[in-house]
Design a protein around this motif. Structure first.
Motif, PDB file in Angstrom:
ATOM      1  N   PHE A 128       0.851  -1.189   0.000  1.00  0.00           N
ATOM      2  CA  PHE A 128       0.000   0.000   0.000  1.00  0.00           C
ATOM      3  C   PHE A 128       0.888   1.240   0.000  1.00  0.00           C
ATOM      4  CE2 PHE A 128      -2.739  -3.372   1.391  1.00  0.00           C
ATOM      5  CZ  PHE A 128      -3.900  -3.110   0.675  1.00  0.00           C
ATOM      6  N   MET A 129       0.713   2.070  -1.033  1.00  0.00           N
ATOM      7  CA  MET A 129       1.660   3.133  -1.336  1.00  0.00           C
ATOM      8  C   MET A 129       1.117   4.513  -0.982  1.00  0.00           C
ATOM      9  SD  MET A 129       2.519   1.634  -5.100  1.00  0.00           S
ATOM     10  CE  MET A 129       4.125   2.351  -5.378  1.00  0.00           C
ATOM     11  N   ALA A 130       1.943   5.288  -0.263  1.00  0.00           N
ATOM     12  CA  ALA A 130       1.684   6.716  -0.081  1.00  0.00           C
ATOM     13  C   ALA A 130       2.252   7.407  -1.320  1.00  0.00           C
ATOM     14  CB  ALA A 130       2.348   7.218   1.189  1.00  0.00           C
ATOM     15  N   THR A 131       1.384   7.804  -2.237  1.00  0.00           N
ATOM     16  CA  THR A 131       1.816   8.110  -3.602  1.00  0.00           C
ATOM     17  C   THR A 131       2.687   9.353  -3.732  1.00  0.00           C
ATOM     18  OG1 THR A 131      -0.329   9.195  -3.972  1.00  0.00           O
ATOM     19  CG2 THR A 131      -0.106   6.893  -4.672  1.00  0.00           C
ATOM     20  N   ASP A 132       2.565  10.322  -2.823  1.00  0.00           N
ATOM     21  CA  ASP A 132       3.446  11.492  -2.902  1.00  0.00           C
ATOM     22  C   ASP A 132       4.902  11.118  -2.653  1.00  0.00           C
ATOM     23  OD1 ASP A 132       1.463  13.231  -3.571  1.00  0.00           O
ATOM     24  OD2 ASP A 132       1.725  14.569  -1.852  1.00  0.00           O
ATOM     25  N   MET A 133       5.134  10.017  -1.961  1.00  0.00           N
ATOM     26  CA  MET A 133       6.507   9.552  -1.778  1.00  0.00           C
ATOM     27  C   MET A 133       7.152   9.298  -3.133  1.00  0.00           C
ATOM     28  SD  MET A 133       6.192   6.929   1.477  1.00  0.00           S
ATOM     29  CE  MET A 133       7.808   6.225   1.139  1.00  0.00           C
ATOM     30  N   LEU A 134       6.399   8.700  -4.045  1.00  0.00           N
ATOM     31  CA  LEU A 134       6.934   8.379  -5.364  1.00  0.00           C
ATOM     32  C   LEU A 134       6.897   9.588  -6.293  1.00  0.00           C
ATOM     33  CD1 LEU A 134       5.845   5.625  -4.049  1.00  0.00           C
ATOM     34  CD2 LEU A 134       5.892   4.758  -6.377  1.00  0.00           C
ATOM     35  N   ASP A 135       5.827  10.385  -6.184  1.00  0.00           N
ATOM     36  CA  ASP A 135       5.662  11.514  -7.097  1.00  0.00           C
ATOM     37  C   ASP A 135       6.591  12.680  -6.772  1.00  0.00           C
ATOM     38  OD1 ASP A 135       3.697  10.350  -8.663  1.00  0.00           O
ATOM     39  OD2 ASP A 135       2.056  11.092  -7.416  1.00  0.00           O
ATOM     40  N   LYS A 136       6.820  12.918  -5.476  1.00  0.00           N
ATOM     41  CA  LYS A 136       7.526  14.137  -5.065  1.00  0.00           C
ATOM     42  C   LYS A 136       8.750  13.863  -4.197  1.00  0.00           C
ATOM     43  CE  LYS A 136       3.099  16.606  -5.055  1.00  0.00           C
ATOM     44  NZ  LYS A 136       2.143  17.402  -4.236  1.00  0.00           N
ATOM     45  N   GLN A 137       9.113  12.587  -4.029  1.00  0.00           N
ATOM     46  CA  GLN A 137      10.222  12.233  -3.142  1.00  0.00           C
ATOM     47  C   GLN A 137      10.001  12.809  -1.738  1.00  0.00           C
ATOM     48  OE1 GLN A 137      13.444  10.447  -3.809  1.00  0.00           O
ATOM     49  NE2 GLN A 137      11.986   9.602  -5.264  1.00  0.00           N
ATOM     50  N   SER A 138       8.732  12.933  -1.352  1.00  0.00           N
ATOM     51  CA  SER A 138       8.418  13.455  -0.024  1.00  0.00           C
ATOM     52  C   SER A 138       8.524  12.331   1.004  1.00  0.00           C
ATOM     53  CB  SER A 138       7.013  14.054  -0.005  1.00  0.00           C
ATOM     54  OG  SER A 138       6.046  13.040  -0.225  1.00  0.00           O
ATOM     55  N   TRP A 139       8.522  12.709   2.269  1.00  0.00           N
ATOM     56  CA  TRP A 139       8.537  11.697   3.327  1.00  0.00           C
ATOM     57  C   TRP A 139       7.692  12.191   4.479  1.00  0.00           C
ATOM     58  CZ3 TRP A 139      13.322  11.829   6.879  1.00  0.00           C
ATOM     59  CH2 TRP A 139      13.966  13.070   6.799  1.00  0.00           C
ATOM     60  N   SER A 140       7.025  11.264   5.137  1.00  0.00           N
ATOM     61  CA  SER A 140       5.990  11.623   6.096  1.00  0.00           C
ATOM     62  C   SER A 140       6.583  12.117   7.409  1.00  0.00           C
ATOM     63  CB  SER A 140       5.064  10.429   6.350  1.00  0.00           C
ATOM     64  OG  SER A 140       5.783   9.358   6.922  1.00  0.00           O
ATOM     65  N   TRP A 141       5.733  12.796   8.186  1.00  0.00           N
ATOM     66  CA  TRP A 141       6.182  13.448   9.414  1.00  0.00           C
ATOM     67  C   TRP A 141       6.757  12.463  10.422  1.00  0.00           C
ATOM     68  CZ3 TRP A 141       4.393  12.069  14.166  1.00  0.00           C
ATOM     69  CH2 TRP A 141       3.194  11.359  14.227  1.00  0.00           C
ATOM     70  N   ASP A 142       6.201  11.237  10.500  1.00  0.00           N
ATOM     71  CA  ASP A 142       6.683  10.302  11.518  1.00  0.00           C
ATOM     72  C   ASP A 142       8.100   9.827  11.213  1.00  0.00           C
ATOM     73  OD1 ASP A 142       5.351   9.178   9.336  1.00  0.00           O
ATOM     74  OD2 ASP A 142       4.868   7.332  10.383  1.00  0.00           O
ATOM     75  N   TYR A 143       8.443   9.732   9.927  1.00  0.00           N
ATOM     76  CA  TYR A 143       9.820   9.362   9.590  1.00  0.00           C
ATOM     77  C   TYR A 143      10.758  10.562   9.708  1.00  0.00           C
ATOM     78  CZ  TYR A 143       8.080   4.828   8.233  1.00  0.00           C
ATOM     79  OH  TYR A 143       7.505   3.578   8.264  1.00  0.00           O
ATOM     80  N   GLN A 144      10.246  11.766   9.488  1.00  0.00           N
ATOM     81  CA  GLN A 144      11.056  12.952   9.758  1.00  0.00           C
ATOM     82  C   GLN A 144      11.380  13.045  11.250  1.00  0.00           C
ATOM     83  OE1 GLN A 144       9.748  16.657   7.953  1.00  0.00           O
ATOM     84  NE2 GLN A 144       8.761  15.547   6.271  1.00  0.00           N
ATOM     85  N   LEU A 145      10.411  12.709  12.088  1.00  0.00           N
ATOM     86  CA  LEU A 145      10.643  12.680  13.532  1.00  0.00           C
ATOM     87  C   LEU A 145      11.768  11.706  13.872  1.00  0.00           C
ATOM     88  CD1 LEU A 145       9.952  13.058  16.547  1.00  0.00           C
ATOM     89  CD2 LEU A 145       8.105  11.393  16.235  1.00  0.00           C
ATOM     90  N   GLU A 146      11.705  10.521  13.313  1.00  0.00           N
ATOM     91  CA  GLU A 146      12.753   9.527  13.553  1.00  0.00           C
ATOM     92  C   GLU A 146      14.116  10.052  13.103  1.00  0.00           C
ATOM     93  OE1 GLU A 146      12.459   4.999  12.661  1.00  0.00           O
ATOM     94  OE2 GLU A 146      13.442   5.905  10.917  1.00  0.00           O
ATOM     95  N   PHE A 147      14.160  10.678  11.941  1.00  0.00           N
ATOM     96  CA  PHE A 147      15.406  11.223  11.402  1.00  0.00           C
ATOM     97  C   PHE A 147      15.999  12.262  12.350  1.00  0.00           C
ATOM     98  CE2 PHE A 147      17.716  14.392   8.932  1.00  0.00           C
ATOM     99  CZ  PHE A 147      18.547  13.620   8.132  1.00  0.00           C
ATOM    100  N   ILE A 148      15.170  13.177  12.835  1.00  0.00           N
ATOM    101  CA  ILE A 148      15.647  14.253  13.708  1.00  0.00           C
ATOM    102  C   ILE A 148      16.264  13.695  14.987  1.00  0.00           C
ATOM    103  CG2 ILE A 148      14.912  16.208  15.133  1.00  0.00           C
ATOM    104  CD1 ILE A 148      12.685  16.675  12.979  1.00  0.00           C
ATOM    105  N   VAL A 149      15.552  12.789  15.629  1.00  0.00           N
ATOM    106  CA  VAL A 149      16.012  12.287  16.928  1.00  0.00           C
ATOM    107  C   VAL A 149      17.245  11.399  16.777  1.00  0.00           C
ATOM    108  CG1 VAL A 149      15.377  10.921  18.960  1.00  0.00           C
ATOM    109  CG2 VAL A 149      13.707  12.475  17.925  1.00  0.00           C
ATOM    110  N   THR A 150      17.276  10.564  15.752  1.00  0.00           N
ATOM    111  CA  THR A 150      18.426   9.664  15.602  1.00  0.00           C
ATOM    112  C   THR A 150      19.678  10.402  15.137  1.00  0.00           C
ATOM    113  OG1 THR A 150      17.705   9.069  13.351  1.00  0.00           O
ATOM    114  CG2 THR A 150      17.023   7.621  15.160  1.00  0.00           C
ATOM    115  N   ARG A 151      19.518  11.571  14.500  1.00  0.00           N
ATOM    116  CA  ARG A 151      20.685  12.294  13.975  1.00  0.00           C
ATOM    117  C   ARG A 151      21.256  13.324  14.950  1.00  0.00           C
ATOM    118  NH1 ARG A 151      19.118   8.973  10.710  1.00  0.00           N
ATOM    119  NH2 ARG A 151      19.745   8.862   8.515  1.00  0.00           N
TER     120      ARG A 151
END
Length: 358
Positions: A128-151
């Motif tokens: 099941f695809m979140a289509t803006d990920m493919l169309d716009k190389q976007s990424w959702s807020w929950d993975y941005q949260l993970e990125f911020i804290v782990t980095r």
């Protein structure tokens, strides 16, 4: 080496648990008890796949292969979500040992690692695809949260986000993961605007720059990959455009998220499945009557939640076809066998009988 130290005792308990579950699931006990599970279908929900090349945490590929191999060698039948939904609509039976699989989101490692494995074992899976990920190389807020804290390089944080104060140690991976879980749980209940403001504030406080496009480790698959992988075994369905929680959106925005993601799949693929998957998927929290009606009007025949439980083919009225249940894929092979066999169903029935007395 001390054979009974804490680590080895844990390994011993795990091995004994697996042996016990395998014995209960095997002939003759498994054959005798299988009618308990014969009309119930477990649907397993997977997300990220572990990919050490890019630092991706997730389900180990070797464990997924063990699970698929177990099904292949023990008489189980893999079915697609589309086949399952159609059986519910038509009120027709399915094989007595049917099992279904789903993958959510549409990440690169899912396409490169997991989907070819399902194809090799000829066990159907629907991504099941979140289509803006493919169309716009976007990424959702929950993975941005993970990125911020782990980095972050900070070892501690004290911050107020979305009307709540947080203080957390960030000095090791375990503490960071706990902080991510706590924040994610809180932000799921917030309006979209508040969530984005909280992420901006968190990134500034922790000294992390968030890329506009998904960086390595969070990159999506491509439409070309999806077209190459699409087959009778590998299917694709809509999961909104931006992977936002629908109940936190206005009616027009929520409707667009559902209908446009479905339209994009129809534009790009030969045979997308008309089954929707709600982001996060908690009934009455992440979707409700409004969202189910929108999904139906968009042309879907069914939708998936994240609520755990079997789908009972024998009792069609017990299934809400626009809120079908799924089990999280467990990283413990004993638990996986337990859900596939009669064991978990027996526990579920026992609990249902004693619950009124509690």
């Amino acid at each position: 080496m001390v054979i009974f130290d804490g680590i080895n005792m844990s390994m011993l308990r795990k091995a004994l648990s697996e042996l016990t579950v395998r014995a209960l699931a095997a002939h003759p006990i498994g054959t005798l008890m299988q009618p308990l599970r014969s009309r119930c279908v477990p649907v397993f929900m997977l997300h990220r796949i572990a990919d050490p090349r890019h630092g991706v945490r997730g389900h180990p590929l070797a464990l997924i292969e063990r699970a698929l191999s177990y099904l292949t060698h023990h008489g189980y039948t893999g079915i697609s979500i589309h086949e399952l939904a159609q059986a519910l609509i038509d009120k027709r039976p399915l094989p007595p040992r049917a099992v279904a699989f789903t993958l959510d989101d549409g990440f690169q490692e899912q396409a490169e690692l997991a989907l070819p494995l399902f194809e090799r074992y000829r066990i159907p899976v629907t991504l099941f695809m979140a289509t803006d990920m493919l169309d716009k190389q976007s990424w959702s807020w929950d993975y941005q949260l993970e990125f911020i804290v782990t980095r972050t390089l900070l070892s501690h944080v004290n911050i107020r986000l979305a009307a709540r104060s947080f203080a957390a140690a960030l000095d090791d991976e375990g503490h960071k993961r706990q902080f991510i879980r706590t924040l994610r749980s809180h932000l799921k209940s917030q309006p979209i605007e508040s969530t984005h403001q909280a992420l901006d504030q968190l990134a500034f406080t922790l000294g992390v720059r968030v890329p506009a496009s998904a960086p390595i480790g969070y990159q999506p698959m491509t439409w070309a990959q999806a077209r190459a992988l699409e087959s009778d075994c590998i299917q694709f369905g809509p999961h909104t455009c931006r992977h936002l929680i629908l109940t936190q959106m206005g009616e027009d925005d929520a409707r667009r998220e559902i209908s446009q993601s479905w339209q994009r799949l129809q534009d790009e693929l030969r045979h997308p499945v008309p089954i929707f998957c709600y982001p996060t998927g908690r009934p009455d929290l992440d979707f409700g009557a409004r969202e189910k009606q929108m999904v139906r009007k968009a042309g879907m025949i069914a939708a998936l939640s994240s609520e755990p439980g079997y789908i009972d083919i024998g009792r069609h009225r017990r299934n809400d076809i626009f809120a079908l249940r799924r089990f999280s894929f467990t990283d413990n092979i004993s638990h996986f066998i337990q859900y596939c066999s009669w064991i978990e169903r027996a526990k579920e029935l026992t609990f249902q009988r004693i619950k009124p007395r509690l």
